[in-house]
Design an enzyme around this catalytic site. Sequence first.
Site, PDB file in Angstrom:
ATOM      1  N   TYR A  41       0.834  -1.206   0.000  1.00 53.49           N
ATOM      2  CA  TYR A  41       0.000   0.000   0.000  1.00 53.49           C
ATOM      3  C   TYR A  41       0.868   1.255   0.000  1.00 53.49           C
ATOM      4  CZ  TYR A  41      -3.561   3.349   1.513  1.00 53.49           C
ATOM      5  OH  TYR A  41      -4.393   4.440   1.608  1.00 53.49           O
ATOM      6  N   LYS A  87       1.240   4.231  -2.941  1.00 55.76           N
ATOM      7  CA  LYS A  87       0.952   5.642  -2.689  1.00 55.76           C
ATOM      8  C   LYS A  87       2.198   6.524  -2.828  1.00 55.76           C
ATOM      9  CE  LYS A  87      -3.487   5.447  -1.911  1.00 55.76           C
ATOM     10  NZ  LYS A  87      -4.456   6.124  -2.808  1.00 55.76           N
TER      11      LYS A  87
END
Length: 253
Positions: free
Chosen positions: A160, A164
């Site tokens: 994740y 990002k």
Amino acid sequence: MPPQSSTQATTAKAALVTGASRGIGRAIALRLAADGYAVVVNYAGNAASADAVVAQIEANGGQAIAAQGDVADPADMQRVFELAQQTYGRLDAVVNSAGVMPYVPIAGGDLGEFDRVIHTNLRGSFIVLGLAAQHLSDGGRIVALSTSVIGKAFPNYGPYIASKAGVEGLVHVLANELRGRNITVNAVAPGPVGTELFFNGKTEEQIAHFVSLAPLERLGQPEEIASAVAFLTGPDGSWVNSQVLRVNGGYVF
């Protein structure tokens, strides 16, 4: 040139929000509508939730349509952008809020889950930001959603965080690529926010830990993230460009 429809003729400004059927994306769509944008409510699969957002906007006197499309599918998103242009005759802001957040360790982690989060969060951002650059009017606004967890490096957040971090890189590069068009490109990086995406898979103890991290000692609310996006897409954000606005209650890096 064909005559404009009555919808096109009366639309002052229009925005596309991806992942807008729930959570932070939903709050952003509602806030931009309240700020005078006609809104394209993009969703991946939950048509009923997207229709409910449209109905709420219309009940409040705004304009909105729902548009299905996977952010990681270029054909889907080309169709969504074209629908926005056909419906409203213009596009002034694009907010890429769609995303997934699996918890995957790096050692022995599930490559399928890694591929899924990179596919949606990073590939999806690359597609949406690229199409935004092609379709936005000069003077438009682009906002991508990142995350403040980048600065914490929690276990099991590797894929994740990687996705990002890539999104933030794209934001800075695109801002430079759009030199001369008066288009701003920024990211909003929320801290822990009380959404279904955040609560999924967490124990009460884990949630309490996240609550304790910020000096404000609470979770953020989707509407607070929407307020930051509204700043960047509104008149007061016109001189903010190529920045990451960390909206996290003092979540210290």
